[in-house]
Each structure stands twice: as C-alpha cells, then as structure tokens.
Design an enzyme around this catalytic site. Sequence first.
Site, PDB file in Angstrom:
ATOM      1  N   ASP A   1      41.462  42.027 -49.131  1.00 44.55           N
ATOM      2  CA  ASP A   1      42.103  40.970 -48.281  1.00 44.55           C
ATOM      3  C   ASP A   1      42.658  39.798 -48.912  1.00 44.55           C
ATOM      4  O   ASP A   1      42.383  39.573 -50.023  1.00 44.55           O
ATOM      5  CB  ASP A   1      41.245  40.494 -47.051  1.00 44.55           C
TER       6      ASP A   1
ATOM      7  N   ASP B   1      36.124  41.903 -43.264  1.00 42.31           N
ATOM      8  CA  ASP B   1      35.179  41.040 -42.408  1.00 42.31           C
ATOM      9  C   ASP B   1      35.282  41.387 -41.273  1.00 42.31           C
ATOM     10  O   ASP B   1      34.400  40.567 -40.369  1.00 42.31           O
ATOM     11  CB  ASP B   1      35.798  39.324 -42.873  1.00 42.31           C
TER      12      ASP B   1
ATOM     13  N   ASP C   1      37.144  46.618 -39.736  1.00 40.39           N
ATOM     14  CA  ASP C   1      37.503  46.906 -41.047  1.00 40.39           C
ATOM     15  C   ASP C   1      36.142  47.935 -41.484  1.00 40.39           C
ATOM     16  O   ASP C   1      36.024  48.390 -42.265  1.00 40.39           O
ATOM     17  CB  ASP C   1      37.205  45.706 -41.802  1.00 40.39           C
TER      18      ASP C   1
END
Length: 519
Positions: A135, A433, A437
């Site tokens: 990310d 997170d 995901d």
Amino acid sequence: MVFSGTFITQGSGRGVVVATGESTEMGKIAEIMKGTREIETPLTKKIEKFTEILVVSIIIIAIVNFAFSMWFGFGFIYSFMASASLAVAVIPEGLPAVLTITLALGVKKMAQHKALIRKLPSVEALGRATVICSDKTGTLTKNEMTVLNIFCGNKTYHISKTGYEPEGDYILKDKVVKISEEGEELSETLKAGLMCNNASLVKEDGHYKIIGDPTEGALIVSAYKAGVTEKSTRMDEIPFQSENQYMATLNKGDNENWLYVKGSPEKILKMCKTQMVEGELQELSAAVSTVADEMAGEALRVLGFAYKPFPSDVTKIRSEYLEDLTFLGLQGMMDPPREEVKNAIERSRGAGIRTVMITGDHTLTAQAISQKLGIASQEEEVVNGKRLSKMSDEDLYDNVEHVSVYARVAPEHKYRITTQLQKRGEIVAVTGDGVNDAPALKAADIGIAMGITGTDVSKEASDMVLADDNFASIVKAIEEGRHIFENIRKVILYALAANGGQGLIIVGSVLLTPFIPSF
C-alpha cells in the site's frame, strides 16, 4: 441508498433488506476467503521434499545393508538389527528441534525490527520473497496528511505550515488573505470538509494528533486554520466505500438541511451541474478537471467537495439526491514519503526484489509518488482500477510482470494481482490493513498486516504484523529472513554429516567383515 451492500434506506427512514448471506459485501469477502487455499511457505515445501528424499534413501540403504549382511553369512536377526540400527542412526531426529530454535531466534530478531511473526515458517519465507505488493498511505508514506492547496472560485490558495497544529495562513498570489474577505466558496469548501468527516483533532501532552483517518484529519486542520470550527447536527450519512469513491452527510441547518459530499474529483464532478464563484452559481467549468489533474501530478491527494440545500423535513439521503449538486472546490493534500523508504526500495532491488505499489489514489498522484520513491520510471505505465476490471486473468497475467504501479484499485484487484504474480512463479509479500484486504493477505506467500492502522480481520489473515506500518521494516525483515535461510542450510548440512557418519560406521562394519581374518 445501499449501506454495506445490505440495506436501502428510504425517505421514511425504514430499512429494506436487499441482500443476505453471500450476496452482501461481507459475504463476498468470506466467499473469496473460502476459496483461497492455504499457501505453503518455501521452507515447508523444501522440508517436505527433503524428507521424502531422505526417507526413500534411508530405506534403500537399509535394504542394501540387509542384503549384504545376509550374503556375508550373518543371521537374519543380526542382519535385521544392523539395518534397523542403520536407519535410526542416519535419521536426523534432532533436525525439527534445531529448525524450530533457529526460526524462533529469527522471530526474536525480527521483532526488534518491528516485524511481528505470527506463523513460524514465514520467517524463512520472507527471505525468499521476490515481489512486495505494498500500500502507499502509511507504509510508503508517513501517513501525516496536510492540506497544501485549495482550489475554489477559479482561484488556488496555498496553506502555510504542515502538520496537525491548527495554525497557518491562507496565501493567494504571495499575499496572506482573510477568509472573511474571500468568496463564500472558500469557507463552504472548508465547511464541507469539516462536516463530511468522522475524524477528530485532539491535543495530548502539548501536541496535536488525529483520531481517525489521516485524510479526514487533514481536512479538519485546514478548516481550523481558517477559523471554521462549528459542526452542525448530522442527520444521515453515506460512509465512504472504495467502490463508491465518495462520502455524503446530511446536516441540520437553521432553515434548511444541507447535503455535503466529498470524494474523488472525477466522481464529484459527475454529480455536479453548477459551481460557486464569488458566492454566485455558475455553470460548471471544464477547467476544474484540469486543475485536479495538475494537483494530482504534483503528488497531492485531491478531494472534491460539493453541496446542495434541502427542505428541513428531508432527514434521509436518497440516491436521487446525489445529482445536480453545486461544486465547491478541491483540497490537495500531501502525505510525504518516508525518508528511509527510497533507500529501502533500492536495497530490495539490489537483492532481486521488485516493489509494486497498489493504491486507491489518483493515477497521477500514484505515478508522482512512485517516481519520487524510485519504484517506477517516468515512462512506466500506471494501470488503474477501471482498466483492471476490464482485464481478464490472462491479460493480467501478461501485464503483472512489467507493471509496478496500480492506482484507483478496489480490494478485489489486489487479490487478483497477487494470484497472477504467483502463477508467474513469484514469491509474493502483500501488505494490507482493511477487512477487504483479507483475501489478498491470505492468498499471498507472506501476508503482512499493519499493526497501527490494521483491522483485526487483516491481522488474523496475515503471517506477519508490521508494528510501525513502515515499508523499511519489511526490507529489514527480508534481510533477516535470508540470513535465517542460510543458517537453516548450515544446520541441515551439519545434521546430515553427523548422522551420515554414524550410518557409514554401520555400513562399513558390514562391508569390511570379509576382510577381517577372525571372521
């Protein structure tokens, strides 16, 4: 309006169930999780193969030893006992314990680098990683959003000072301006960011910090810097979802209620017909989209804001209300890259590990940040979520090898990218997170959850938790994993040499008996 894929709220305030079980958003995630196989780490695969070869080899050697013993005239019982002793001697029975101790020591060292291992074999798997899918926000960047530019009323304002302290000046053409002397669109843009917001700014031990999403925190700070601090009663809300790319709130006013909407500029502009300039409504200008692209090209995360008044008896948001809105302005914020990340990416590249950035930000923002960090070159293509959705698995398989930046992605895209990289033979580490995901984290060879911003679901699906949410910690953990892999190789070679020597003594005693005179 759909909430979490389950309810539609009507004007009467009643909720209507539109989906249950596997048809809800949570159900879809659970279905993907159910279809995700448990990934074996490189260590478990190699140990399993090594065990098979070792067992077969020991059985063959024991049979050969038994045959020679019988041929040399030893009795059946003696030959069997010698062969059984050979098998026991050669088996490295201490290897599992030594491997466990080696991995446990690795876990301790990784914890010192803020990498908390949940599954022991993942220690070695980290050292074998060839691709890191990361990310952007909070991992490659500091996760300390600060609004730098505001565009509204065809003017661009710059805000001085960074950080969460609510102090700073609004600057227009190198001159500090007073908010009260500017057009109504500036204060309304700031008010929209404050109203359409679930974060809060608090002061602890003399320092300001944000409770909630850093992006929303930056909007609060930009409003506070201008003296816009009052929030009216919220009557209804459409929470932000990555699929929708917007958030909306209905707030109570003195004589009427106000619908405030924030989201990606392209999404907000589609909802608007007019814009506010010098306090008056005008036809929406096509130049707004150009300004949004320019701000994104400067590595700013850009949000658009709009509003619309409604009678005081309107207390719920309907889907048709999100049309013909008045565009207020854009807020461009910077989440600066972590200083140590660029060096970490260079080290990982030197070690043969490719970094792939997967973000929900605008394509131009993702491209600018990736170039600053050295993830992608200026010529390298950025693939956005819209194009990803149109790609078949075969097309994605052909593209994942050379694409290093994905923008405006949905959580399911991360899962698809992960699986296609694995089909190419890559050992993939994935960071995440959110609840969405979880499928990608579980499918990855090494799932890495964020310790600070991560949800319990993402942590449960992961193999490792990053205590400081820092990409550089992943690279340090990989370096430690490679060191552990070398130690494991040495342990196995030592065990084979020691146990092999014991086996050779027994085999040698049988083979040498014909040459001993007393025999």
